[in-house]
Design a protein around this motif. Structure first.
Motif, PDB file in Angstrom:
ATOM      1  N   PHE A 156       1.658   9.459  -5.593  1.00  0.00           N
ATOM      2  CA  PHE A 156       2.141  10.808  -5.279  1.00  0.00           C
ATOM      3  C   PHE A 156       2.947  11.375  -6.439  1.00  0.00           C
ATOM      4  O   PHE A 156       2.740  12.513  -6.859  1.00  0.00           O
ATOM      5  CB  PHE A 156       2.991  10.774  -3.999  1.00  0.00           C
ATOM      6  CG  PHE A 156       3.768  12.043  -3.780  1.00  0.00           C
ATOM      7  CD1 PHE A 156       3.128  13.175  -3.315  1.00  0.00           C
ATOM      8  CD2 PHE A 156       5.120  12.096  -4.050  1.00  0.00           C
ATOM      9  CE1 PHE A 156       3.834  14.347  -3.123  1.00  0.00           C
ATOM     10  CE2 PHE A 156       5.841  13.259  -3.859  1.00  0.00           C
ATOM     11  CZ  PHE A 156       5.194  14.392  -3.389  1.00  0.00           C
ATOM     12  N   TRP A 157       3.887  10.604  -6.965  1.00  0.00           N
ATOM     13  CA  TRP A 157       4.717  11.114  -8.055  1.00  0.00           C
ATOM     14  C   TRP A 157       3.909  11.320  -9.333  1.00  0.00           C
ATOM     15  O   TRP A 157       4.151  12.283 -10.081  1.00  0.00           O
ATOM     16  CB  TRP A 157       5.911  10.191  -8.294  1.00  0.00           C
ATOM     17  CG  TRP A 157       6.935  10.371  -7.217  1.00  0.00           C
ATOM     18  CD1 TRP A 157       7.256   9.467  -6.255  1.00  0.00           C
ATOM     19  CD2 TRP A 157       7.736  11.530  -6.970  1.00  0.00           C
ATOM     20  NE1 TRP A 157       8.206  10.004  -5.425  1.00  0.00           N
ATOM     21  CE2 TRP A 157       8.525  11.261  -5.844  1.00  0.00           C
ATOM     22  CE3 TRP A 157       7.856  12.756  -7.592  1.00  0.00           C
ATOM     23  CZ2 TRP A 157       9.428  12.181  -5.327  1.00  0.00           C
ATOM     24  CZ3 TRP A 157       8.758  13.682  -7.071  1.00  0.00           C
ATOM     25  CH2 TRP A 157       9.527  13.390  -5.956  1.00  0.00           C
ATOM     26  N   LEU A 158       2.946  10.456  -9.596  1.00  0.00           N
ATOM     27  CA  LEU A 158       2.095  10.662 -10.770  1.00  0.00           C
ATOM     28  C   LEU A 158       1.244  11.925 -10.622  1.00  0.00           C
ATOM     29  O   LEU A 158       1.074  12.681 -11.574  1.00  0.00           O
ATOM     30  CB  LEU A 158       1.209   9.441 -11.008  1.00  0.00           C
ATOM     31  CG  LEU A 158       1.919   8.206 -11.550  1.00  0.00           C
ATOM     32  CD1 LEU A 158       0.953   7.035 -11.613  1.00  0.00           C
ATOM     33  CD2 LEU A 158       2.509   8.492 -12.912  1.00  0.00           C
ATOM     34  N   ALA A 159       0.727  12.156  -9.414  1.00  0.00           N
ATOM     35  CA  ALA A 159      -0.058  13.369  -9.174  1.00  0.00           C
ATOM     36  C   ALA A 159       0.824  14.607  -9.296  1.00  0.00           C
ATOM     37  O   ALA A 159       0.390  15.636  -9.831  1.00  0.00           O
ATOM     38  CB  ALA A 159      -0.708  13.313  -7.798  1.00  0.00           C
ATOM     39  N   LEU A 160       2.058  14.526  -8.819  1.00  0.00           N
ATOM     40  CA  LEU A 160       2.980  15.656  -8.938  1.00  0.00           C
ATOM     41  C   LEU A 160       3.290  15.951 -10.401  1.00  0.00           C
ATOM     42  O   LEU A 160       3.305  17.122 -10.818  1.00  0.00           O
ATOM     43  CB  LEU A 160       4.261  15.366  -8.164  1.00  0.00           C
ATOM     44  CG  LEU A 160       5.242  16.516  -8.051  1.00  0.00           C
ATOM     45  CD1 LEU A 160       4.633  17.641  -7.223  1.00  0.00           C
ATOM     46  CD2 LEU A 160       6.541  16.039  -7.432  1.00  0.00           C
ATOM     47  N   LEU A 161       3.500  14.906 -11.195  1.00  0.00           N
ATOM     48  CA  LEU A 161       3.729  15.112 -12.629  1.00  0.00           C
ATOM     49  C   LEU A 161       2.513  15.727 -13.308  1.00  0.00           C
ATOM     50  O   LEU A 161       2.640  16.611 -14.171  1.00  0.00           O
ATOM     51  CB  LEU A 161       4.086  13.791 -13.301  1.00  0.00           C
ATOM     52  CG  LEU A 161       5.502  13.288 -13.085  1.00  0.00           C
ATOM     53  CD1 LEU A 161       5.657  11.893 -13.683  1.00  0.00           C
ATOM     54  CD2 LEU A 161       6.504  14.237 -13.696  1.00  0.00           C
TER      55      LEU A 161
ATOM     56  N   LEU B 292       0.831  -1.207   0.000  1.00  0.00           N
ATOM     57  CA  LEU B 292       0.000   0.000   0.000  1.00  0.00           C
ATOM     58  C   LEU B 292       0.865   1.255   0.000  1.00  0.00           C
ATOM     59  O   LEU B 292       0.565   2.225  -0.699  1.00  0.00           O
ATOM     60  CB  LEU B 292      -0.941  -0.017   1.209  1.00  0.00           C
ATOM     61  CG  LEU B 292      -1.958   1.103   1.287  1.00  0.00           C
ATOM     62  CD1 LEU B 292      -2.953   0.996   0.140  1.00  0.00           C
ATOM     63  CD2 LEU B 292      -2.667   1.062   2.627  1.00  0.00           C
ATOM     64  N   GLY B 293       1.939   1.237   0.776  1.00  0.00           N
ATOM     65  CA  GLY B 293       2.861   2.374   0.792  1.00  0.00           C
ATOM     66  C   GLY B 293       3.500   2.613  -0.565  1.00  0.00           C
ATOM     67  O   GLY B 293       3.646   3.758  -1.004  1.00  0.00           O
ATOM     68  N   LEU B 294       3.877   1.549  -1.250  1.00  0.00           N
ATOM     69  CA  LEU B 294       4.453   1.695  -2.596  1.00  0.00           C
ATOM     70  C   LEU B 294       3.431   2.257  -3.580  1.00  0.00           C
ATOM     71  O   LEU B 294       3.772   3.078  -4.446  1.00  0.00           O
ATOM     72  CB  LEU B 294       4.984   0.355  -3.087  1.00  0.00           C
ATOM     73  CG  LEU B 294       6.259  -0.149  -2.400  1.00  0.00           C
ATOM     74  CD1 LEU B 294       6.582  -1.563  -2.866  1.00  0.00           C
ATOM     75  CD2 LEU B 294       7.414   0.784  -2.665  1.00  0.00           C
ATOM     76  N   LEU B 295       2.180   1.829  -3.445  1.00  0.00           N
ATOM     77  CA  LEU B 295       1.140   2.378  -4.316  1.00  0.00           C
ATOM     78  C   LEU B 295       0.932   3.869  -4.065  1.00  0.00           C
ATOM     79  O   LEU B 295       0.785   4.655  -5.006  1.00  0.00           O
ATOM     80  CB  LEU B 295      -0.169   1.615  -4.121  1.00  0.00           C
ATOM     81  CG  LEU B 295      -0.226   0.231  -4.734  1.00  0.00           C
ATOM     82  CD1 LEU B 295      -1.518  -0.467  -4.326  1.00  0.00           C
ATOM     83  CD2 LEU B 295      -0.118   0.310  -6.237  1.00  0.00           C
ATOM     84  N   PHE B 296       0.908   4.257  -2.783  1.00  0.00           N
ATOM     85  CA  PHE B 296       0.768   5.682  -2.464  1.00  0.00           C
ATOM     86  C   PHE B 296       1.968   6.484  -2.959  1.00  0.00           C
ATOM     87  O   PHE B 296       1.822   7.611  -3.431  1.00  0.00           O
ATOM     88  CB  PHE B 296       0.585   5.894  -0.963  1.00  0.00           C
ATOM     89  CG  PHE B 296      -0.822   5.685  -0.490  1.00  0.00           C
ATOM     90  CD1 PHE B 296      -1.904   6.164  -1.203  1.00  0.00           C
ATOM     91  CD2 PHE B 296      -1.062   5.001   0.685  1.00  0.00           C
ATOM     92  CE1 PHE B 296      -3.193   5.968  -0.773  1.00  0.00           C
ATOM     93  CE2 PHE B 296      -2.357   4.801   1.135  1.00  0.00           C
ATOM     94  CZ  PHE B 296      -3.429   5.289   0.405  1.00  0.00           C
ATOM     95  N   TYR B 297       3.157   5.917  -2.853  1.00  0.00           N
ATOM     96  CA  TYR B 297       4.363   6.583  -3.339  1.00  0.00           C
ATOM     97  C   TYR B 297       4.277   6.829  -4.849  1.00  0.00           C
ATOM     98  O   TYR B 297       4.545   7.931  -5.335  1.00  0.00           O
ATOM     99  CB  TYR B 297       5.579   5.725  -3.000  1.00  0.00           C
ATOM    100  CG  TYR B 297       6.891   6.313  -3.417  1.00  0.00           C
ATOM    101  CD1 TYR B 297       7.460   7.365  -2.720  1.00  0.00           C
ATOM    102  CD2 TYR B 297       7.576   5.816  -4.525  1.00  0.00           C
ATOM    103  CE1 TYR B 297       8.677   7.900  -3.104  1.00  0.00           C
ATOM    104  CE2 TYR B 297       8.789   6.339  -4.916  1.00  0.00           C
ATOM    105  CZ  TYR B 297       9.339   7.392  -4.202  1.00  0.00           C
ATOM    106  OH  TYR B 297      10.531   7.924  -4.596  1.00  0.00           O
ATOM    107  N   ALA B 298       3.881   5.806  -5.579  1.00  0.00           N
ATOM    108  CA  ALA B 298       3.751   5.951  -7.034  1.00  0.00           C
ATOM    109  C   ALA B 298       2.640   6.940  -7.379  1.00  0.00           C
ATOM    110  O   ALA B 298       2.795   7.770  -8.292  1.00  0.00           O
ATOM    111  CB  ALA B 298       3.472   4.598  -7.674  1.00  0.00           C
TER     112      ALA B 298
END
Length: 125
Positions: free
Chosen positions: A65-70, A57-63
């Motif tokens: 986050f970066w997609l939302a930032l992009l 779940l943490g890895l999914l949130f991490y990914a």
């Protein structure tokens, strides 16, 4: 009229997600039974499975986050391009060339001269 009922796309998608979930639960149960058969306590097995789930779940949130930032950077860049100085009225094409009150030049539709001119120039009409 056709009397056979057809499965909708949403129902088909729900069924496939359900099959996937059942497969996952079966695999998790097999793994926990295997770990218990190797001598690991059931509390340890449950903790290990929850740690694996939380890491995933943490890895999914991490990914995400970066997609939302992009996505936000892309939206900001598009907004900056749409509001850049190239869309300024200074670069707009004049309405027409004509001979008006201030001599021959570029005039807007309201009749005002919009190009720079020197009224004291020697060749001005």
């Amino acid at each position: 009229m056709n009397t056979t009922t057809r499965i909708s796309t949403a129902e088909r998608l729900g069924r496939s997600i359900g099959r996937g979930w059942r497969t996952y639960v079966r695999g998790e149960r097999r793994l926990s039974n295997w770990l218990a058969s190797k001598g690991m306590p059931m509390v340890g097995v449950a903790v290990l499975l929850w740690v694996v789930k939380l890491v995933a779940l943490g890895l999914l949130f991490y990914a995400a986050f970066w997609l939302a930032l992009l996505l936000l950077l892309g939206v900001a860049a598009a907004w900056m391009v749409s509001n850049s100085a190239t869309n300024d009225d200074r670069w707009a094409q004049p309405d027409e060339l004509r001979n008006g009150e201030a001599g021959f030049g570029l005039y807007s539709s309201s009749g005002q001269r919009i190009d720079p001119h020197d009224p004291n120039a020697p060749f001005n009409d």
